[in-house]
Design a protein around this motif. Sequence first.
Motif, short mmCIF file in Angstrom:
data_model
loop_
_atom_site.label_atom_id
_atom_site.label_comp_id
_atom_site.label_asym_id
_atom_site.label_seq_id
_atom_site.Cartn_x
_atom_site.Cartn_y
_atom_site.Cartn_z
N LYS A 79 0.83 -1.29 -0.15
CA LYS A 79 -0.02 -0.09 0.07
C LYS A 79 1.04 1.22 -0.08
N GLN A 80 0.17 2.47 -0.29
CA GLN A 80 0.87 3.43 -0.41
C GLN A 80 0.07 4.57 0.44
N LEU A 81 0.26 4.65 1.85
CA LEU A 81 -0.34 5.15 2.96
C LEU A 81 0.44 6.52 3.40
N PRO A 82 1.40 6.50 4.07
CA PRO A 82 1.89 7.98 4.53
C PRO A 82 2.60 8.32 2.92
N ASP A 83 2.53 10.12 3.19
CA ASP A 83 3.23 10.60 2.15
C ASP A 83 4.59 10.60 2.11
N ARG A 84 5.26 10.31 3.37
CA ARG A 84 6.81 10.43 3.43
C ARG A 84 7.04 9.53 4.90
N ILE A 85 8.19 8.82 4.45
CA ILE A 85 8.75 8.12 5.46
C ILE A 85 10.11 8.42 5.70
N GLU A 86 10.63 8.70 6.94
CA GLU A 86 12.11 9.02 7.28
C GLU A 86 12.70 7.83 7.99
N VAL A 87 13.73 7.30 7.97
CA VAL A 87 14.21 6.42 8.58
C VAL A 87 15.73 6.92 8.95
N GLN A 88 16.06 6.65 10.24
CA GLN A 88 17.26 7.23 10.88
C GLN A 88 18.08 6.00 11.46
N PHE A 89 19.22 5.72 10.89
CA PHE A 89 20.13 4.54 11.53
C PHE A 89 20.92 4.97 12.80
N LYS A 90 21.46 3.91 13.16
CA LYS A 90 22.28 4.12 14.59
C LYS A 90 21.89 5.28 15.76
N GLN A 91 20.53 5.03 16.00
CA GLN A 91 20.09 6.04 16.99
C GLN A 91 20.20 5.27 18.44
N ASN A 92 20.18 5.99 19.55
CA ASN A 92 20.22 5.56 20.63
C ASN A 92 18.94 4.83 21.25
N ALA A 93 18.70 3.81 21.73
CA ALA A 93 17.68 3.00 22.08
C ALA A 93 16.82 3.79 23.12
N GLU A 94 17.37 4.45 24.16
CA GLU A 94 16.85 5.12 25.11
C GLU A 94 16.25 6.75 24.43
N ASP A 95 16.87 7.12 23.66
CA ASP A 95 16.33 8.12 22.88
C ASP A 95 15.05 7.76 22.06
N ILE A 96 15.22 6.81 21.45
CA ILE A 96 14.22 6.19 20.48
C ILE A 96 12.87 6.24 21.41
N ASP A 97 12.99 5.43 22.55
CA ASP A 97 11.91 5.44 23.60
C ASP A 97 11.55 6.66 23.99
#
Length: 180
Positions: A79-97
Motif C-alpha cells: 500500500k501507499q499510505l503515508p506521504d513520507r517515511i523518514e528512517v534514521q540509523f544508529k540511534q540510541n535506544a533510550e532516545d528512541i523510547d
Amino acid sequence: ETPDDYTVVFKLKAPFSEFDFLVANPQSAPVPQAKDTGIDYEKTVASTGPYKIESHEVGKHFHLVKNENWDPAADTTRKQLPDRIEVQFKQNAEDIDQRLLSGQIHVDLAGTGVQTAARAKIVADPKLKDSSDNPFTPFNRYAMMSVNVKPFDNIDCRKAVQYATDKVATQTPWGGPLGG
C-alpha cells in the motif's frame, strides 16, 4: 527471466550455495539487470514499489516519498499510505523510547520493544499503557559466514565458530527468546 506472472528464473554465472537463502529474505527483490550496480547498488536503488528514495546517506538515514510511477492495480500486496517515511540509523535506544513516548516519532523500526526505563514508565501510567502496543512483527535476525571469505571457506573454521558462539548471549540483546 519472467516466463509468467508467477515465476522468476535466475541464471547465475557461477554456483552460489547461499542463493536460495539470500532471496528468501524479506529485503531481497529482483532488480532489472540494467540497474544492477553490484556492491554500489545501495547508492542508486531502483524504486519500483509504492515509495521511491528521496535521499539516502548510507549508514545515517534514508527518506522515502510516494512513487508516482507505482501502479496499485499491479501490486495488490503493498500500500501507499503515508506521504513520507523518514528512517534514521544508529540511534540510541533510550532516545528512541523518549521520542516514541512524546509522539515525535511513530515507529521503532527494529521492533524489539522499549528499554527497561520506558517499559516501567508505560506500565505505571494508564494513559501510556492504553496507547501502547506490542504487535507481532516478523523479522529474521541472523549471522552469516560467507563460504567465499577466508577463513570461513574452511568448514572446520565455520564449525569452530558455531561451537564457540554463545547463542544465549547473542540472542539476549535482541529480546531474548521473545524477540531474538
